[in-house]
Design an enzyme around this catalytic site. Structure first.
Site, PDB file in Angstrom:
ATOM      1  N   SER A   1       0.828  -1.194   0.000  1.00  0.00           N
ATOM      2  CA  SER A   1       0.000   0.000   0.000  1.00  0.00           C
ATOM      3  C   SER A   1       0.866   1.249   0.000  1.00  0.00           C
ATOM      4  O   SER A   1       1.985   1.253   0.509  1.00  0.00           O
ATOM      5  CB  SER A   1      -0.925   0.010   1.207  1.00  0.00           C
ATOM      6  OG  SER A   1      -0.219   0.455   2.349  1.00  0.00           O
ATOM      7  N   LYS A   2       0.275   2.273  -0.596  1.00  0.00           N
ATOM      8  CA  LYS A   2       0.967   3.549  -0.679  1.00  0.00           C
ATOM      9  C   LYS A   2       1.197   4.087   0.736  1.00  0.00           C
ATOM     10  O   LYS A   2       2.242   4.634   1.051  1.00  0.00           O
ATOM     11  CB  LYS A   2       0.086   4.513  -1.463  1.00  0.00           C
ATOM     12  CG  LYS A   2       0.672   5.874  -1.650  1.00  0.00           C
ATOM     13  CD  LYS A   2      -0.316   6.759  -2.368  1.00  0.00           C
ATOM     14  CE  LYS A   2       0.293   8.112  -2.644  1.00  0.00           C
ATOM     15  NZ  LYS A   2      -0.637   9.015  -3.292  1.00  0.00           N
ATOM     16  N   ARG A   3       0.188   3.888   1.573  1.00  0.00           N
ATOM     17  CA  ARG A   3       0.243   4.418   2.926  1.00  0.00           C
ATOM     18  C   ARG A   3       1.450   3.866   3.684  1.00  0.00           C
ATOM     19  O   ARG A   3       2.037   4.520   4.529  1.00  0.00           O
ATOM     20  CB  ARG A   3      -1.053   4.062   3.665  1.00  0.00           C
ATOM     21  CG  ARG A   3      -1.467   5.053   4.694  1.00  0.00           C
ATOM     22  CD  ARG A   3      -2.990   5.059   4.885  1.00  0.00           C
ATOM     23  NE  ARG A   3      -3.600   3.762   4.683  1.00  0.00           N
ATOM     24  CZ  ARG A   3      -3.868   2.903   5.666  1.00  0.00           C
ATOM     25  NH1 ARG A   3      -3.577   3.191   6.898  1.00  0.00           N
ATOM     26  NH2 ARG A   3      -4.452   1.748   5.390  1.00  0.00           N
ATOM     27  N   HIS A   4       1.820   2.633   3.368  1.00  0.00           N
ATOM     28  CA  HIS A   4       2.953   2.049   4.078  1.00  0.00           C
ATOM     29  C   HIS A   4       4.261   2.252   3.327  1.00  0.00           C
ATOM     30  O   HIS A   4       5.263   1.593   3.621  1.00  0.00           O
ATOM     31  CB  HIS A   4       2.697   0.568   4.333  1.00  0.00           C
ATOM     32  CG  HIS A   4       1.618   0.358   5.348  1.00  0.00           C
ATOM     33  ND1 HIS A   4       0.360  -0.071   5.013  1.00  0.00           N
ATOM     34  CD2 HIS A   4       1.605   0.586   6.670  1.00  0.00           C
ATOM     35  CE1 HIS A   4      -0.384  -0.115   6.108  1.00  0.00           C
ATOM     36  NE2 HIS A   4       0.341   0.282   7.124  1.00  0.00           N
ATOM     37  N   GLY A   5       4.207   3.128   2.347  1.00  0.00           N
ATOM     38  CA  GLY A   5       5.451   3.471   1.655  1.00  0.00           C
ATOM     39  C   GLY A   5       5.886   2.448   0.625  1.00  0.00           C
ATOM     40  O   GLY A   5       7.037   2.459   0.190  1.00  0.00           O
TER      41      GLY A   5
END
Ligand code: GLU
Length: 496
Positions: free
Chosen positions: A263-267
């Protein structure tokens, strides 16, 4: 709000038939994650492998999530990857427009049609989005589901805001077929009367995808398995309209580890991030193709596939049901293989920006430097730190002159450099061969192993223990004057 039947007849008449038609339908989030890229690739491969048509459709009905420039990321990624589309917002096509926000009227017409047919209803309840999302409301309890027609008309006439909901049949089951997961049957009582058209008149994804896939003549719907749970509701919509259900191909997610999706949120990296991290597009695509798909038969053991080879080899029965884990080490391996297989001039072109991050000196032959690197890097971003000794000699430790395998220590190295400096000074020309032959002849004359002479020359020339290339290549690239200057400095260090 009755719609003229002619509208629907016209829309049907525009639908192309007779060929495989697939679509990649990203939402413009500004970020093309690895799972998206894989979906695009599989979708494109199914079209190209079947002499079909590949369509790009932009799903931008979630206006809250729009990001500037996000559509450009999609175009750029597809173009760089060679996943060319035959129809889409930029190239047009027979079932335009290809941007959902420009198809707003169409969804409204079909939603109202569904109400007329009894498969949907107006709902005037005020529900918050989270109530909708959680599905935590019994549809039997929805007071709008069975409102008398006059009451509905009165509320519409009064201009009350409404959503249109799908009317899921009360009893029975729905079965759908997925090319990867097989037949799946669910009790209709477990399905919610999902919203099809929102208060703002825009469709939900769940409605728009069915309308668009039908009106665009899509034969194979490839998407993430997060949509599997909604697929029975899509089937009920197709059935309600009397339309043929396309072949569903749901792909399991790409995971960062055993527990978490990327995920983008987790880089986790997007395609563009991976490019910036020094991976070649071809290597990324090849690796991504194998994330959840494996070749069969005589190709079962093959790992390296060009895009045209993938077109021939790809078969959706090879798509896996299990989630795939994104393995950086494996991607590094693919990248190294692709870097090594480039023609030297192509590798030079790809490596040059990275070489230039470390080597600013114009006098150095960057093609010769690239030749040293080609077999020695997994990622282009590995390059700068390997070359940090060209512009300026690092301040190195005398201990570097000691190497057991080469039988060297500072005393031996002092003697070697004393002999090497005049030998190199007197070379008739400064070519790789001349340096090589000169040093080999000198080692023989001194009665030492080649390595005993090469070691101190390389250490003094580079000031580093580990270098791409040996003494000969490094001296050649440094040039005669710079090499001799560095060797004299080394000797001075050893004599001090
Ligand atoms: N817009 C959806 C997404 O980006 C596409 C799903 C689909 O392909 O139907 O997830």
């Amino acid at each position: 709000m009755s719609v003229d039947q002619a509208y629907f007849t016209d829309m049907e008449a525009r639908i192309p038939h007779g060929k495989v038609r697939t679509r990649f339908a990203p939402s413009p989030t500004g970020y093309m994650h690895v799972g998206n890229l894989r979906t695009a690739l599989y979708t494109w491969l199914i079209a190209r492998g079947n002499d079909g048509t590949f369509i790009l459709r932009i799903e931008d009905t979630d206006q809250g999530r729009l990001v500037d420039g996000a559509v450009d990321v999609i175009y750029r990624t597809l173009a760089e990857c060679g996943l060319d589309h035959d129809e889409g917002p930029d190239v047009g096509g027979p079932v335009a427009p290809y941007i959902q926000s420009q198809r707003r009227d169409t969804y409204g017409k079909y939603a109202h049609r569904l109400v007329e047919m009894g498969h949907a209803y107006y709902c005037f309840c005020e529900k918050t989005e989270s109530e909708e999302d959680s599905g935590e409301f019994g549809r039997a309890a929805d007071p709008c589901r069975d409102l008398p027609a006059e009451e509905v008309r009165a509320r519409l006439d009064a201009g009350l805001p409404y959503v249109i909901r799908q009317r899921i049949p009360d009893g029975g089951t729905t079965t759908f077929h997925d090319a990867i997961f097989g037949d799946i049957t669910v009790e209709n009582s477990t399905l919610d009367d999902q919203v099809l058209l929102k208060r703002d008149g825009l469709p939900t994804y769940n409605f728009a995808n069915v309308i668009d896939d039908h009106l665009m003549g899509i034969t194979h719907v490839v998407r993430g398995s997060e949509y599997l749970a909604s697929a029975p509701k899509y089937n009920l919509l197709y059935e309600a309209f009397g339309w043929e259900v396309p072949t569903y191909v749901h792909c399991s997610p790409v995971m960062r580890d055993a527990q978490n999706k990327m995920s983008k949120r987790h880089g986790d990296p997007s395609y563009e991030d991976l490019k910036a991290q020094g991976y070649l597009t071809e290597a990324i695509l090849n690796y991504v193709a194998l994330l959840g798909w494996s070749p069969r038969g005589e190709l079962a053991e093959q790992e390296i596939f060009s895009l045209p080879e993938l077109v021939k080899a790809f078969d959706m029965t090879g798509i896996s049901k299990s989630p795939a884990i994104f393995d950086r080490a494996k991607l590094d391996h693919f990248n190294a293989v692709y870097l090594r297989s480039l023609a030297p001039e192509d590798f030079h072109a790809a490596a040059l920006p990275y070489i230039r991050q470390a080597v600013r000196g114009e006098q150095f032959d960057t093609a010769a430097i690239a030749a040293l690197l080609q077999a020695r890097c997994e990622r282009l971003t590995d390059i700068p730190e390997k070359l940090d000794f060209f512009d300026a000699l690092p301040d190195y430790d005398l201990e570097f002159f000691t190497n057991k395998k080469s039988k060297t220590n500072p005393d031996v190295c002092r003697d070697m450099l004393r002999a090497a400096i005049p030998a190199l000074e007197s070379l008739p020309e400064w070519s790789g061969d001349a340096i090589h032959d000169g040093l080999i002849a000198l080692a023989e004359q001194l009665g030492v192993k080649n390595a005993t002479l090469m070691w101190p020359v390389r250490i003094a020339a580079a000031g580093k223990l580990v270098t791409p290339g040996g003494a000969v290549e490094i001296c050649h690239i440094l040039g005669r004057e710079e090499t001799l200057c560095r060797l004299r400095l080394g000797l001075a260090k050893l004599e001090a």
